[in-house]
Motif scaffolding. Structure first.
Motif, PDB file in Angstrom:
ATOM      1  N   MET A 180       0.834  -1.203   0.000  1.00 51.73           N
ATOM      2  CA  MET A 180       0.000   0.000   0.000  1.00 51.73           C
ATOM      3  C   MET A 180       0.869   1.253   0.000  1.00 51.73           C
ATOM      4  SD  MET A 180      -3.148   0.717   2.609  1.00 51.73           S
ATOM      5  CE  MET A 180      -2.490   2.166   3.393  1.00 51.73           C
ATOM      6  N   THR A 181       0.487   2.248  -0.790  1.00 44.97           N
ATOM      7  CA  THR A 181       1.293   3.475  -0.783  1.00 44.97           C
ATOM      8  C   THR A 181       1.083   4.241   0.520  1.00 44.97           C
ATOM      9  OG1 THR A 181      -0.480   4.534  -2.007  1.00 44.97           O
ATOM     10  CG2 THR A 181       1.476   3.922  -3.272  1.00 44.97           C
ATOM     11  N   LYS A 182       2.152   4.836   0.961  1.00 43.10           N
ATOM     12  CA  LYS A 182       2.105   5.655   2.171  1.00 43.10           C
ATOM     13  C   LYS A 182       1.834   7.104   1.771  1.00 43.10           C
ATOM     14  CE  LYS A 182       3.183   2.465   5.189  1.00 43.10           C
ATOM     15  NZ  LYS A 182       4.474   1.846   5.392  1.00 43.10           N
ATOM     16  N   LYS A 183       1.056   7.770   2.624  1.00 42.72           N
ATOM     17  CA  LYS A 183       0.793   9.190   2.380  1.00 42.72           C
ATOM     18  C   LYS A 183       1.777  10.021   3.199  1.00 42.72           C
ATOM     19  CE  LYS A 183      -3.490  10.754   2.063  1.00 42.72           C
ATOM     20  NZ  LYS A 183      -4.916  10.998   2.453  1.00 42.72           N
ATOM     21  N   LEU A 184       2.573  10.780   2.491  1.00 46.20           N
ATOM     22  CA  LEU A 184       3.591  11.597   3.165  1.00 46.20           C
ATOM     23  C   LEU A 184       3.206  13.074   3.062  1.00 46.20           C
ATOM     24  CD1 LEU A 184       7.452  11.178   2.668  1.00 46.20           C
ATOM     25  CD2 LEU A 184       6.397  13.317   3.258  1.00 46.20           C
ATOM     26  N   LEU A 185       3.034  13.689   4.210  1.00 46.78           N
ATOM     27  CA  LEU A 185       2.694  15.114   4.251  1.00 46.78           C
ATOM     28  C   LEU A 185       3.949  15.945   4.531  1.00 46.78           C
ATOM     29  CD1 LEU A 185       0.659  17.530   4.478  1.00 46.78           C
ATOM     30  CD2 LEU A 185       0.531  16.989   6.927  1.00 46.78           C
ATOM     31  N   ILE A 186       4.120  16.974   3.722  1.00 43.40           N
ATOM     32  CA  ILE A 186       5.209  17.928   3.964  1.00 43.40           C
ATOM     33  C   ILE A 186       4.560  19.263   4.285  1.00 43.40           C
ATOM     34  CG2 ILE A 186       7.108  19.193   2.884  1.00 43.40           C
ATOM     35  CD1 ILE A 186       7.327  16.494   1.130  1.00 43.40           C
ATOM     36  N   MET A 187       4.797  19.776   5.473  1.00 45.04           N
ATOM     37  CA  MET A 187       4.128  21.030   5.829  1.00 45.04           C
ATOM     38  C   MET A 187       5.095  22.044   6.415  1.00 45.04           C
ATOM     39  SD  MET A 187       1.872  19.906   9.121  1.00 45.04           S
ATOM     40  CE  MET A 187       2.615  19.366  10.653  1.00 45.04           C
ATOM     41  N   CYS A 188       4.706  23.314   6.223  1.00 44.78           N
ATOM     42  CA  CYS A 188       5.446  24.409   6.862  1.00 44.78           C
ATOM     43  C   CYS A 188       4.428  25.436   7.339  1.00 44.78           C
ATOM     44  CB  CYS A 188       6.471  25.014   5.905  1.00 44.78           C
ATOM     45  SG  CYS A 188       5.804  25.832   4.460  1.00 44.78           S
ATOM     46  N   GLY A 189       4.894  26.593   7.744  1.00 47.64           N
ATOM     47  CA  GLY A 189       3.982  27.582   8.311  1.00 47.64           C
ATOM     48  C   GLY A 189       3.009  28.177   7.305  1.00 47.64           C
ATOM     49  N   THR A 190       3.472  28.361   6.084  1.00 45.23           N
ATOM     50  CA  THR A 190       2.623  29.017   5.087  1.00 45.23           C
ATOM     51  C   THR A 190       2.234  28.102   3.929  1.00 45.23           C
ATOM     52  OG1 THR A 190       4.579  29.751   3.899  1.00 45.23           O
ATOM     53  CG2 THR A 190       3.662  31.289   5.480  1.00 45.23           C
ATOM     54  N   GLY A 191       2.916  26.954   3.798  1.00 38.98           N
ATOM     55  CA  GLY A 191       2.680  26.088   2.635  1.00 38.98           C
ATOM     56  C   GLY A 191       3.234  26.699   1.370  1.00 38.98           C
ATOM     57  N   VAL A 192       4.132  27.662   1.528  1.00 35.45           N
ATOM     58  CA  VAL A 192       4.610  28.431   0.384  1.00 35.45           C
ATOM     59  C   VAL A 192       6.083  28.153   0.064  1.00 35.45           C
ATOM     60  CG1 VAL A 192       5.123  30.752  -0.457  1.00 35.45           C
ATOM     61  CG2 VAL A 192       2.988  30.305   0.715  1.00 35.45           C
ATOM     62  N   ALA A 193       6.931  28.442   1.015  1.00 34.28           N
ATOM     63  CA  ALA A 193       8.355  28.491   0.682  1.00 34.28           C
ATOM     64  C   ALA A 193       9.095  27.209   1.023  1.00 34.28           C
ATOM     65  CB  ALA A 193       8.999  29.682   1.383  1.00 34.28           C
ATOM     66  N   THR A 194       9.216  26.936   2.319  1.00 32.44           N
ATOM     67  CA  THR A 194      10.082  25.815   2.682  1.00 32.44           C
ATOM     68  C   THR A 194       9.473  24.474   2.303  1.00 32.44           C
ATOM     69  OG1 THR A 194       9.233  25.870   4.926  1.00 32.44           O
ATOM     70  CG2 THR A 194      11.273  27.030   4.524  1.00 32.44           C
ATOM     71  N   SER A 195       8.160  24.353   2.387  1.00 28.94           N
ATOM     72  CA  SER A 195       7.567  23.070   1.992  1.00 28.94           C
ATOM     73  C   SER A 195       7.730  22.836   0.495  1.00 28.94           C
ATOM     74  CB  SER A 195       6.100  22.970   2.423  1.00 28.94           C
ATOM     75  OG  SER A 195       5.340  24.012   1.865  1.00 28.94           O
ATOM     76  N   THR A 196       7.817  23.913  -0.281  1.00 26.40           N
ATOM     77  CA  THR A 196       8.078  23.773  -1.720  1.00 26.40           C
ATOM     78  C   THR A 196       9.462  23.184  -1.957  1.00 26.40           C
ATOM     79  OG1 THR A 196       6.704  25.710  -2.154  1.00 26.40           O
ATOM     80  CG2 THR A 196       8.206  25.049  -3.902  1.00 26.40           C
ATOM     81  N   VAL A 197      10.435  23.721  -1.229  1.00 27.11           N
ATOM     82  CA  VAL A 197      11.806  23.228  -1.364  1.00 27.11           C
ATOM     83  C   VAL A 197      11.897  21.773  -0.897  1.00 27.11           C
ATOM     84  CG1 VAL A 197      14.175  23.541  -0.546  1.00 27.11           C
ATOM     85  CG2 VAL A 197      12.774  25.528  -1.106  1.00 27.11           C
ATOM     86  N   VAL A 198      11.273  21.509   0.263  1.00 29.76           N
ATOM     87  CA  VAL A 198      11.352  20.163   0.837  1.00 29.76           C
ATOM     88  C   VAL A 198      10.654  19.144  -0.066  1.00 29.76           C
ATOM     89  CG1 VAL A 198      10.591  18.726   2.783  1.00 29.76           C
ATOM     90  CG2 VAL A 198      11.637  20.954   3.204  1.00 29.76           C
TER      91      VAL A 198
END
Lengths: 153, 95
Positions: free
Chosen positions: B1-19
Motif C-alpha cells: 500500500m502506498t504511504k501518504k507523506l505530508l510535507i508542511m510548513c507555516g505558510t505552505g509556500v516556501a520551505t515546503s516547496t523546497v522540501v
C-alpha cells in the motif's frame, strides 16, 4: 538566482528582527511587490513560525508570508552590520545570530520552485554565506550572487 | 500500500516547496517513488486531519500532542543531520 539590486540592502544596522522585517517589507511595498498588509503578516508569521536557519558561518533567515499578500514575486536581501537574534525554524527555543536575511515574496510556489531551491542551496554553501556577509556594496553583493549562479551552471 | 507523506510548513509556500522538491528527488533516487504519495500544505490546514497521513515531515514548530509523529524537515534546508532524517523516513516507508 535573480535578486533585483533595488531590493538589496547592505550592512543595515538594526538591533531587532522586527525592525529589519519592517524595513525590508517597506522596500518591497514601496516598489509595488506586496500588498499593504504584507509587513504585519510577515511579522505575525515570524512570531509564530520563525524562519532562522542555522547556516554556517552565519545564520540566515528567510521570512515570508501567504501568497495573497504578494503582487509580484521577488526576493529582498539584507546583510546586517551585526548579527541579530532570530528564533530558528522548527525550534523556537533555539536562537540563532542572523547576518543575512532573504525576505521572500512568493505568489505561486509551483512556479518558483527552482528559485527557492537555488536559494536554499546557496544558504548551504559556506563560502557564499561568508562572502555575502562581508560585502560592502550592492555591486559586490550582486557579484557574489552571479558567481554562485555561474559556478552552478 | 502506498504511504501518504505530508510535507508542511507555516505558510505552505516556501520551505515546503523546497522540501517537496528534494523529497521527490530522493524518492526517485532510491526507487521509492511508487511507495509514497506526496502532499504539500500549511500546518493550519492539516492539524485536524493529521491522522490521515502515514508520515509527516514539518519544517515548522508543531503542537506538543503531535510532536512524536512528526519528522523534523529542517535538515533539508540546512544540510545538517540529513542522513538521520532520511533513515527515519525510509524506516516509516518500509514499516
Amino acid at each position: 538566482m535573480q535578486i533585483d539590486k533595488e531590493l538589496m540592502m547592505i550592512g543595515i544596522d538594526f538591533q531587532t528582527k522586527e525592525d529589519i522585517l519592517e524595513s525590508m517589507g517597506t522596500r518591497l511595498h514601496e516598489l509595488g511587490y506586496v500588498e499593504d498588509d504584507f509587513i504585519e503578516n510577515v511579522l505575525d508569521r515570524e512570531a509564530n513560525f520563525p524562519t532562522g536557519l542555522p547556516a554556517s558561518p552565519y545564520a540566515v533567515a528567510i521570512p515570508h508570508t501567504d501568497t495573497d499578500k504578494v503582487i509580484e514575486p521577488g526576493i529582498a536581501l539584507a546583510t546586517l552590520k551585526e548579527p541579530v537574534p532570530f528564533s530558528s525554524m522548527g525550534n523556537a527555543e533555539l536562537e540563532v545570530g542572523v547576518k543575512i536575511v532573504f525576505m521572500l515574496a512568493v505568489d505561486a510556489p509551483g512556479e518558483q520552485v527552482t528559485t527557492l531551491q537555488n536559494l536554499i542551496e546557496m544558504v548551504q554553501d559556506e563560502k557564499v554565506v561568508s562572502n555575502l556577509a562581508a560585502v560592502r556594496s550592492i555591486d559586490e553583493c550582486s557579484k557574489v550572487l552571479e558567481d554562485f549562479k555561474a559556478q552552478k551552471n | 500500500m502506498t504511504k501518504k507523506l505530508l510535507i508542511m510548513c507555516g505558510t505552505g509556500v516556501a520551505t515546503s516547496t523546497v522540501v517537496t522538491g528534494k523529497m521527490k528527488t530522493w524518492l526517485e533516487e532510491n526507487g521509492l517513488e511508487d511507495k509514497v504519495t506526496l502532499h504539500q500544505s500549511k500546518i493550519s490546514d492539516e492539524l485536524n486531519r493529521i491522522d490521515d497521513y502515514d508520515i509527516i515531515v514539518s519544517t515548522t514548530i508543531v503542537p506538543d500532542d503531535i510532536r512524536d509523529k512528526v519528522i523534523d524537515g529542517v535538515p533539508l534546508l540546512t544540510g545538517m543531520g540529513l542522513d538521520e532524517m532520511y533513515d527515519r523516513i525510509e524506516g516509516k516507508i518500509n514499516q
